[in-house]
Design a protein around this motif. Structure first.
Motif, PDB file in Angstrom:
ATOM      1  N   HIS A   1       0.804  -1.241   0.000  1.00 37.67           N
ATOM      2  CA  HIS A   1       0.000   0.000   0.000  1.00 37.67           C
ATOM      3  C   HIS A   1       0.826   1.275   0.000  1.00 37.67           C
ATOM      4  O   HIS A   1       0.250   2.354   0.081  1.00 37.67           O
ATOM      5  N   GLY A   2       2.149   1.155  -0.056  1.00 36.68           N
ATOM      6  CA  GLY A   2       2.965   2.367   0.029  1.00 36.68           C
ATOM      7  C   GLY A   2       2.651   3.092   1.330  1.00 36.68           C
ATOM      8  O   GLY A   2       2.567   2.477   2.390  1.00 36.68           O
ATOM      9  N   ASP A   3       2.443   4.391   1.222  1.00 30.35           N
ATOM     10  CA  ASP A   3       2.173   5.195   2.419  1.00 30.35           C
ATOM     11  C   ASP A   3       0.685   5.391   2.693  1.00 30.35           C
ATOM     12  O   ASP A   3       0.313   6.063   3.656  1.00 30.35           O
ATOM     13  N   LYS A   4      -0.158   4.804   1.865  1.00 24.48           N
ATOM     14  CA  LYS A   4      -1.597   5.060   2.025  1.00 24.48           C
ATOM     15  C   LYS A   4      -2.136   4.454   3.326  1.00 24.48           C
ATOM     16  O   LYS A   4      -1.839   3.308   3.642  1.00 24.48           O
ATOM     17  N   THR A   5      -2.926   5.229   4.043  1.00 18.08           N
ATOM     18  CA  THR A   5      -3.759   4.649   5.114  1.00 18.08           C
ATOM     19  C   THR A   5      -5.202   4.992   4.785  1.00 18.08           C
ATOM     20  O   THR A   5      -5.548   6.153   4.552  1.00 18.08           O
ATOM     21  N   TYR A   6      -6.026   3.977   4.776  1.00 20.63           N
ATOM     22  CA  TYR A   6      -7.427   4.139   4.407  1.00 20.63           C
ATOM     23  C   TYR A   6      -8.291   4.441   5.627  1.00 20.63           C
ATOM     24  O   TYR A   6      -7.996   3.986   6.736  1.00 20.63           O
ATOM     25  N   PHE A   7      -9.340   5.189   5.400  1.00 19.50           N
ATOM     26  CA  PHE A   7     -10.360   5.394   6.439  1.00 19.50           C
ATOM     27  C   PHE A   7     -11.677   5.639   5.719  1.00 19.50           C
ATOM     28  O   PHE A   7     -11.691   5.898   4.511  1.00 19.50           O
ATOM     29  N   ASN A   8     -12.774   5.542   6.450  1.00 19.58           N
ATOM     30  CA  ASN A   8     -14.054   5.872   5.813  1.00 19.58           C
ATOM     31  C   ASN A   8     -14.932   6.687   6.752  1.00 19.58           C
ATOM     32  O   ASN A   8     -14.593   6.901   7.915  1.00 19.58           O
ATOM     33  N   VAL A   9     -16.001   7.201   6.181  1.00 22.95           N
ATOM     34  CA  VAL A   9     -16.949   7.980   6.974  1.00 22.95           C
ATOM     35  C   VAL A   9     -18.190   7.106   7.118  1.00 22.95           C
ATOM     36  O   VAL A   9     -18.920   6.878   6.153  1.00 22.95           O
ATOM     37  N   ASN A  10     -18.341   6.546   8.292  1.00 18.17           N
ATOM     38  CA  ASN A  10     -19.400   5.549   8.468  1.00 18.17           C
ATOM     39  C   ASN A  10     -20.205   5.819   9.722  1.00 18.17           C
ATOM     40  O   ASN A  10     -19.859   6.666  10.543  1.00 18.17           O
ATOM     41  N   ARG A  11     -21.299   5.096   9.835  1.00 18.52           N
ATOM     42  CA  ARG A  11     -22.131   5.189  11.027  1.00 18.52           C
ATOM     43  C   ARG A  11     -22.515   3.781  11.463  1.00 18.52           C
ATOM     44  O   ARG A  11     -22.882   2.955  10.633  1.00 18.52           O
ATOM     45  N   HIS A  12     -22.377   3.519  12.755  1.00 19.91           N
ATOM     46  CA  HIS A  12     -22.823   2.230  13.280  1.00 19.91           C
ATOM     47  C   HIS A  12     -24.295   2.326  13.686  1.00 19.91           C
ATOM     48  O   HIS A  12     -24.709   3.331  14.260  1.00 19.91           O
ATOM     49  N   ILE A  13     -25.030   1.299  13.358  1.00 22.83           N
ATOM     50  CA  ILE A  13     -26.430   1.220  13.810  1.00 22.83           C
ATOM     51  C   ILE A  13     -26.612  -0.158  14.439  1.00 22.83           C
ATOM     52  O   ILE A  13     -26.317  -1.178  13.798  1.00 22.83           O
ATOM     53  N   ASN A  14     -27.047  -0.186  15.681  1.00 24.27           N
ATOM     54  CA  ASN A  14     -27.286  -1.453  16.375  1.00 24.27           C
ATOM     55  C   ASN A  14     -28.785  -1.517  16.668  1.00 24.27           C
ATOM     56  O   ASN A  14     -29.236  -0.970  17.675  1.00 24.27           O
ATOM     57  N   PRO A  15     -29.566  -2.182  15.787  1.00 29.29           N
ATOM     58  CA  PRO A  15     -31.027  -2.095  15.896  1.00 29.29           C
ATOM     59  C   PRO A  15     -31.578  -2.664  17.205  1.00 29.29           C
ATOM     60  O   PRO A  15     -32.610  -2.214  17.673  1.00 29.29           O
ATOM     61  N   THR A  16     -30.925  -3.655  17.762  1.00 29.88           N
ATOM     62  CA  THR A  16     -31.399  -4.210  19.040  1.00 29.88           C
ATOM     63  C   THR A  16     -30.213  -4.760  19.826  1.00 29.88           C
ATOM     64  O   THR A  16     -29.235  -5.231  19.237  1.00 29.88           O
ATOM     65  N   ASN A  17     -30.345  -4.712  21.147  1.00 29.83           N
ATOM     66  CA  ASN A  17     -29.332  -5.400  21.965  1.00 29.83           C
ATOM     67  C   ASN A  17     -29.928  -6.637  22.636  1.00 29.83           C
ATOM     68  O   ASN A  17     -29.278  -7.271  23.460  1.00 29.83           O
ATOM     69  N   VAL A  18     -31.160  -6.965  22.260  1.00 26.54           N
ATOM     70  CA  VAL A  18     -31.787  -8.171  22.828  1.00 26.54           C
ATOM     71  C   VAL A  18     -31.149  -9.383  22.168  1.00 26.54           C
ATOM     72  O   VAL A  18     -31.029  -9.443  20.941  1.00 26.54           O
TER      73      VAL A  18
ATOM     74  N   GLN B   1      -0.095   2.052  12.355  1.00 32.55           N
ATOM     75  CA  GLN B   1       0.148   2.341  10.925  1.00 32.55           C
ATOM     76  C   GLN B   1       1.598   2.125  10.530  1.00 32.55           C
ATOM     77  O   GLN B   1       1.931   2.103   9.353  1.00 32.55           O
ATOM     78  N   ARG B   2       2.491   2.058  11.510  1.00 35.58           N
ATOM     79  CA  ARG B   2       3.902   1.776  11.212  1.00 35.58           C
ATOM     80  C   ARG B   2       4.263   0.339  11.578  1.00 35.58           C
ATOM     81  O   ARG B   2       5.418  -0.058  11.561  1.00 35.58           O
ATOM     82  N   PHE B   3       3.240  -0.463  11.959  1.00 35.90           N
ATOM     83  CA  PHE B   3       3.461  -1.860  12.355  1.00 35.90           C
ATOM     84  C   PHE B   3       2.557  -2.808  11.567  1.00 35.90           C
ATOM     85  O   PHE B   3       2.204  -3.858  12.056  1.00 35.90           O
ATOM     86  N   GLY B   4       2.152  -2.403  10.378  1.00 35.61           N
ATOM     87  CA  GLY B   4       1.420  -3.345   9.522  1.00 35.61           C
ATOM     88  C   GLY B   4       0.018  -2.922   9.135  1.00 35.61           C
ATOM     89  O   GLY B   4      -0.542  -3.456   8.188  1.00 35.61           O
ATOM     90  N   ALA B   5      -0.580  -1.978   9.858  1.00 36.33           N
ATOM     91  CA  ALA B   5      -1.972  -1.613   9.553  1.00 36.33           C
ATOM     92  C   ALA B   5      -2.024  -0.598   8.423  1.00 36.33           C
ATOM     93  O   ALA B   5      -1.196   0.316   8.363  1.00 36.33           O
ATOM     94  N   ASP B   6      -3.022  -0.741   7.547  1.00 35.32           N
ATOM     95  CA  ASP B   6      -3.190   0.240   6.464  1.00 35.32           C
ATOM     96  C   ASP B   6      -4.579   0.857   6.501  1.00 35.32           C
ATOM     97  O   ASP B   6      -4.977   1.527   5.558  1.00 35.32           O
ATOM     98  N   ASP B   7      -5.333   0.597   7.579  1.00 41.30           N
ATOM     99  CA  ASP B   7      -6.708   1.087   7.655  1.00 41.30           C
ATOM    100  C   ASP B   7      -7.034   1.385   9.111  1.00 41.30           C
ATOM    101  O   ASP B   7      -6.625   0.630  10.006  1.00 41.30           O
ATOM    102  N   LEU B   8      -7.748   2.490   9.349  1.00 46.54           N
ATOM    103  CA  LEU B   8      -8.140   2.841  10.724  1.00 46.54           C
ATOM    104  C   LEU B   8      -9.643   2.725  10.954  1.00 46.54           C
ATOM    105  O   LEU B   8     -10.148   3.213  11.954  1.00 46.54           O
ATOM    106  N   ASP B   9     -10.398   2.132  10.015  1.00 48.80           N
ATOM    107  CA  ASP B   9     -11.856   2.153  10.082  1.00 48.80           C
ATOM    108  C   ASP B   9     -12.335   3.589   9.894  1.00 48.80           C
ATOM    109  O   ASP B   9     -11.721   4.324   9.110  1.00 48.80           O
ATOM    110  N   GLY B  10     -13.413   3.985  10.588  1.00 45.76           N
ATOM    111  CA  GLY B  10     -14.033   5.243  10.194  1.00 45.76           C
ATOM    112  C   GLY B  10     -14.463   6.131  11.336  1.00 45.76           C
ATOM    113  O   GLY B  10     -14.005   5.990  12.460  1.00 45.76           O
TER     114      GLY B  10
END
Ligand code: V47
Length: 376
Positions: free
Chosen positions: A56-73, A311-320
């Motif tokens: 991935h070279g120097d790229k670190t990916y991220f996104n703009v997301n929203r979590h929705i948890n419809p129920t905790n039952v 990001q300097r130990f193998g990760a190329d993504d931080l989630d969102g």
């Protein structure tokens, strides 16, 4: 780029591993065990960073997301979990569909490109609720990718719907599910699974469900929950099983190691993971999962500070941006429930990496003041 440095270690067990990594050869179980056993975190990290930069070279990916948890039952009473509740227990909730749509639209002004939807195994919600949830979201937010339901939820919904897993997946896909998140994998080893999540599908069923999803054209992620009662052999077994399925299907996008948060769970007597364990879980995964395109340092779970270093130990993504995280916060996480886009960019740039906003399928996203475009 790491290629300009020489690999160095005093750990004799790492030397043959390094030879293989530099020759782009596949690591075996004993190599993976050597990575987990090593205290030379800089050497393990150097190797993982080497592979990460090769991919991935120097790229670190991220996104703009929203979590929705419809129920905790949830009918399962997993010892690892602080989120699930029995139906009539204090704090139990189930969103009406309108409420779920409103939640989806609420939050920061940055337009989200992904809904991440997971929840409890509700004994009484009909399958139609989930189909309506997804199709209703698609109708209201047609541009947003829907990443919904773990393999465990899929298997449960199939039972509720009295359908095969294949037909369940097909119906969810036609309602608007675009891909599947990686949760519920925990640790495949039965000895451990019996103790931490006895009521979930077993490891083989998780793998079989993921295979079917991939065969039907649904990409997915994969996770591993570590830092509880598993040992290094269990972790390696888990990684190799994921790698085996990826050889068959190529359907996994991202691997996400998840550190166990014991607070408020029946396993609250266990200690939280250490920085060494978190960083090594990222680095070892990058090295063993040679056929996984991405390794995610999920900042919610690792804290933004450790995720930044990852990001300097193998990760190329931080989630969102996540916006509203519940599963870890019920388990005592003290991280913020969401981060703004600009905060993620800062975490990436300060690590000397190049932030790339992506959609769920890792296509670059371009934003202006008024529009969001995905390069296809
Ligand atoms: O499956 C539950 C874990 C997972 C606890 O696919 C816990 O992009 C730690 O899978 N301590 C759900 N972990 C989260 C998940 C995920 C998160 C972010 C991105 C993606 C993705 C997937 O959380 C569960 C379980 O493994 N979990 N309780 C706990 N007390």
């Amino acid at each position: 780029m790491s290629a300009r440095h020489e690999f160095q270690t005093d750990d004799a067990r790492l030397k043959p591993v390094a030879d293989k990594v530099l020759a782009q050869q596949r690591l075996e179980a004993e190599d993976a065990l050597a990575l987990y056993a090593s205290h030379d975190i800089l050497a393990v990290g150097w190797l993982a960073n080497h592979v990460r930069e090769r991919m991935h070279g120097d790229k670190t990916y991220f996104n703009v997301n929203r979590h929705i948890n419809p129920t905790n039952v949830c009918v399962a009473a997993c010892r690892l979990c602080a989120f699930g509740r029995k139906k009539d227990a204090p704090g139990a909730y189930t969103m009406a569909l309108e409420e779920a749509y409103q939640t989806a639209g609420a939050g920061y002004s940055d337009a989200v490109t992904e809904f991440h939807i997971v929840g409890g195994l509700h004994p009484e919600l009909p399958f139609q609720y989930f189909l309506d949830l997804i199709s209703g979201l698609k109708e209201r937010f047609p541009a947003v990718h829907i990443k919904a339901f773990t393999m465990v939820e899929i298997a449960f919904l199939a039972k509720i719907a009295k359908l095969s897993i294949r037909d369940t997946l097909l119906k969810l896909k036609s309602a608007g599910v675009d891909s599947l998140p990686g949760g519920g994998a925990e640790i495949f080893a039965e000895r451990v699974r019996h103790i931490i999540c006895d009521h979930k599908i077993d490891g083989q069923q998780w793998i079989d469900t993921a295979r079917l999803a991939h065969q039907l054209g649904l990409k997915s992620n994969a996770t591993m929950l570590y830092g509880h009662i598993e040992n290094d052999e269990d972790r390696v077994d888990h990684l190799l099983k994921l790698r085996g399925l990826q050889d068959e299907t190529g359907g996994f996008q991202t691997f996400i190691p998840l550190a166990f948060h014991p607070a408020n769970t029946p396993l609250r007597h266990l200690m939280t993971t250490t920085g060494f364990a978190d960083i090594k879980s990222i680095a070892s995964a990058r090295l063993v999962l040679d056929n996984f395109p991405h390794i995610k340092a999920y900042w919610q779970m690792m804290t933004p500070k450790v995720a930044q270093i990852a990001q300097r130990f193998g990760a190329d993504d931080l989630d969102g941006t996540v916006i509203e995280e519940k599963i870890y916060h019920d388990a005592g996480a003290t991280t913020p429930q969401g981060l703004r886009r600009q905060e993620l960019i800062r975490l990436i740039q300060e690590a000397g990496r190049e932030p790339v906003e992506r959609d769920t399928l890792y296509r670059p996203v371009t934003r202006t003041e008024t529009s969001v475009t995905v390069a296809v």
